[in-house]
Write a protein that holds these residues in place. Sequence first.
Motif, mmCIF file in Angstrom:
data_model
loop_
_atom_site.group_PDB
_atom_site.id
_atom_site.type_symbol
_atom_site.label_atom_id
_atom_site.label_comp_id
_atom_site.label_asym_id
_atom_site.label_seq_id
_atom_site.Cartn_x
_atom_site.Cartn_y
_atom_site.Cartn_z
ATOM 1 N N TYR B 22 1.223 -1.450 0.339
ATOM 2 C CA TYR B 22 0.050 -0.002 -0.092
ATOM 3 C C TYR B 22 0.326 1.401 -0.033
ATOM 4 O O TYR B 22 1.461 1.307 0.841
ATOM 5 C CB TYR B 22 -0.555 0.237 1.287
ATOM 6 C CG TYR B 22 -1.615 0.679 1.299
ATOM 7 C CD1 TYR B 22 -3.508 0.726 0.549
ATOM 8 C CD2 TYR B 22 -1.997 2.488 2.235
ATOM 9 C CE1 TYR B 22 -3.852 2.121 0.236
ATOM 10 C CE2 TYR B 22 -3.021 3.532 2.096
ATOM 11 C CZ TYR B 22 -3.919 3.357 1.397
ATOM 12 O OH TYR B 22 -4.898 3.981 0.462
ATOM 13 N N PRO B 23 0.228 2.692 -0.405
ATOM 14 C CA PRO B 23 1.564 2.929 -0.849
ATOM 15 C C PRO B 23 1.420 4.399 0.269
ATOM 16 O O PRO B 23 0.343 4.317 1.584
ATOM 17 C CB PRO B 23 0.625 4.513 -1.776
ATOM 18 C CG PRO B 23 -0.218 3.517 -2.059
ATOM 19 C CD PRO B 23 -0.828 1.881 -1.636
ATOM 20 N N CYS B 24 3.266 4.352 1.006
ATOM 21 C CA CYS B 24 3.524 5.253 2.226
ATOM 22 C C CYS B 24 3.415 6.708 1.520
ATOM 23 O O CYS B 24 3.924 7.172 0.294
ATOM 24 C CB CYS B 24 4.504 4.367 2.863
ATOM 25 S SG CYS B 24 5.614 5.397 3.722
ATOM 26 N N LEU B 29 6.869 1.788 -0.746
ATOM 27 C CA LEU B 29 5.440 0.844 -0.194
ATOM 28 C C LEU B 29 5.656 0.445 0.884
ATOM 29 O O LEU B 29 6.568 -0.306 1.737
ATOM 30 C CB LEU B 29 5.142 -0.005 -1.042
ATOM 31 C CG LEU B 29 5.285 0.042 -2.785
ATOM 32 C CD1 LEU B 29 4.927 -0.548 -3.283
ATOM 33 C CD2 LEU B 29 3.763 1.225 -3.082
#
Lengths: 493, 81
Positions: B22-24, B29
């Motif tokens: 999931y995008p950080c 990620l």
Amino acid sequence: MEEGEKDESEGGVWSWGAGTDGQLGTTILEDEHFPKLLHQPLLSSVSSLACGGAHVIALTSAGKVLSWGRGNSGQLGHGEVVSNALYPKALTSLDDSFITHVAAGWSHSAFVSGLDFSAVSLSAVFLKRISVESDYTGCVFTCGDGSFGQLGHGDYASHSSPVKVSCFIDQHVAKVACGMRHSLVLLKGHCSGADCPGNQVYGFGSGKRGQLGVNIDRVKSVNVPRLVSGFEGEEIVEIAANGDHSAAVSVDGHVYTWGRGFKGFDDAHTPQCLNSTLNFTKIALGWNHALTMSGEGEVYMLGGNHPGVLGDPQNTKSEKHLPFSMHSGDQKRQPKCRTNRLREFVKKDSNMTALEFEDFREANLEKVPGLDGMKITDIASGAEHSFLFSEHGEIKTWGWGEHGQLGLGNTSDQISPVTVSLGYDLNEAASIRVFCGSGFTFALGSGSELPVAVYRMESQESSTYFGIHDALCWKAMCSAPKAPPKFDNYEGM
Amino acid sequence: MSYDDVEIEDMEWNEELQAYTYPCPCGDLFQITKEDLKLGEEIARCPSCSLYITVIYNIEDFLADSDKNRQNKGLQPVAVA
Ligand SMILES: [Zn+2]
């Protein structure tokens, strides 16, 4: 400029923050904690930037596009999937178009074309038909990750070269905005007044948090552009997207937000007008906060310091954190825009009435502290960091600083605005614009004179030369009729 | 403090990393492997920064998934340590 010294004090591109995907354009895969002046000849004509998750799309004054940084989803648009590009590289596939606007999401990119050279070069007569009145702008191209439908092509495919979004081929597109997994498109408004259909904004991509504003609860995703509902009678002039948030600003200074709820609030599936008497001119979105600027140069923040990133937990956990009232005196003033959409907006586990809620939401809008009446002329926001630019050329920043994205020479967070230095004394006439990616930042300086590109257009009858500042000048040069050019024989790239 | 709570259905399976991602906000990620999920781990970390998210999922889905994979073993080996 007469100083004989160096005109880099006026023009120039600086970058700082997270750099491990080459997004800083420094040609090395490293973070920078101080603003770094880039020595890339290709960047000298850059007039605007769009910074995404870890890539950058640059627009030149000649309507050309450059890109660099992470390219693992095709978001750089060079026709290939690469892990990263260390050097700015021209998007040759858009050479037939004069690009007027660019946007970058987490892993996708979008481009608005003002004019298609391959179409207009057919004849000068045709060129003259391009209407000033119709405000003709061309189409939207998208590339990169399409797995949430955020490219708008009716499927979930990814593309490594810009592809024209067919839905907008006959439309007058003004702007595009890209969030984490969704996109917004703003059409040029042709209407005003109460009977205005208000159908200027389209959304596509992931819609789970309501960020598409298409009035369908829990729409997981849509892969073709859908009309954003709720702007009846409003002329929208600005759009913004970041994370799972969407926003718009109307010509009357109203700000609308939709999508993921800011701290303590439910998601909004249709645009919600911010109840305020202020006249807003711009909004910048992060992943958990929003900045909005008034015509008087004041800046307000929605969402505040995000738990897990900023501030001390005791402060950020409290719902009453920084209650801010914009009333002067005690009397309640009338909201400027309709409030009948509030019922959708009920806070979790609470019995608040809509009106109480409205007050609460307003209280959540806090004035950015510590600016001492400084007039702000521009705002920008990364995922968890913020920038302001003042009328006296001062750059202020605060937020998450772990990768040096604040440009203060360290990795500390800041809870209120502090001044950033680009390391040059800026000429009063010079203007700086700041553009934020998720964890990095760019500053673009331009002197008092904007670069003018001279364009040569080949036609069957004659050659025509144009000096182009931007699309406005372009429009001013084109004459008469109403119908925008059709691209019947032009089927995209 | 956890940066966010993210449902597993909003995470993407990354073949290369063999992890759900999931995008950080830093640009990298958040990542968590199937093995972690089977063990009941609910924290997905970002290799590039100090942030982490809490993954919302049903552990049974992953235990069942591994049974199924064991049954159709051979053709599509799942990354099992
Ligand atoms: Zn990270």
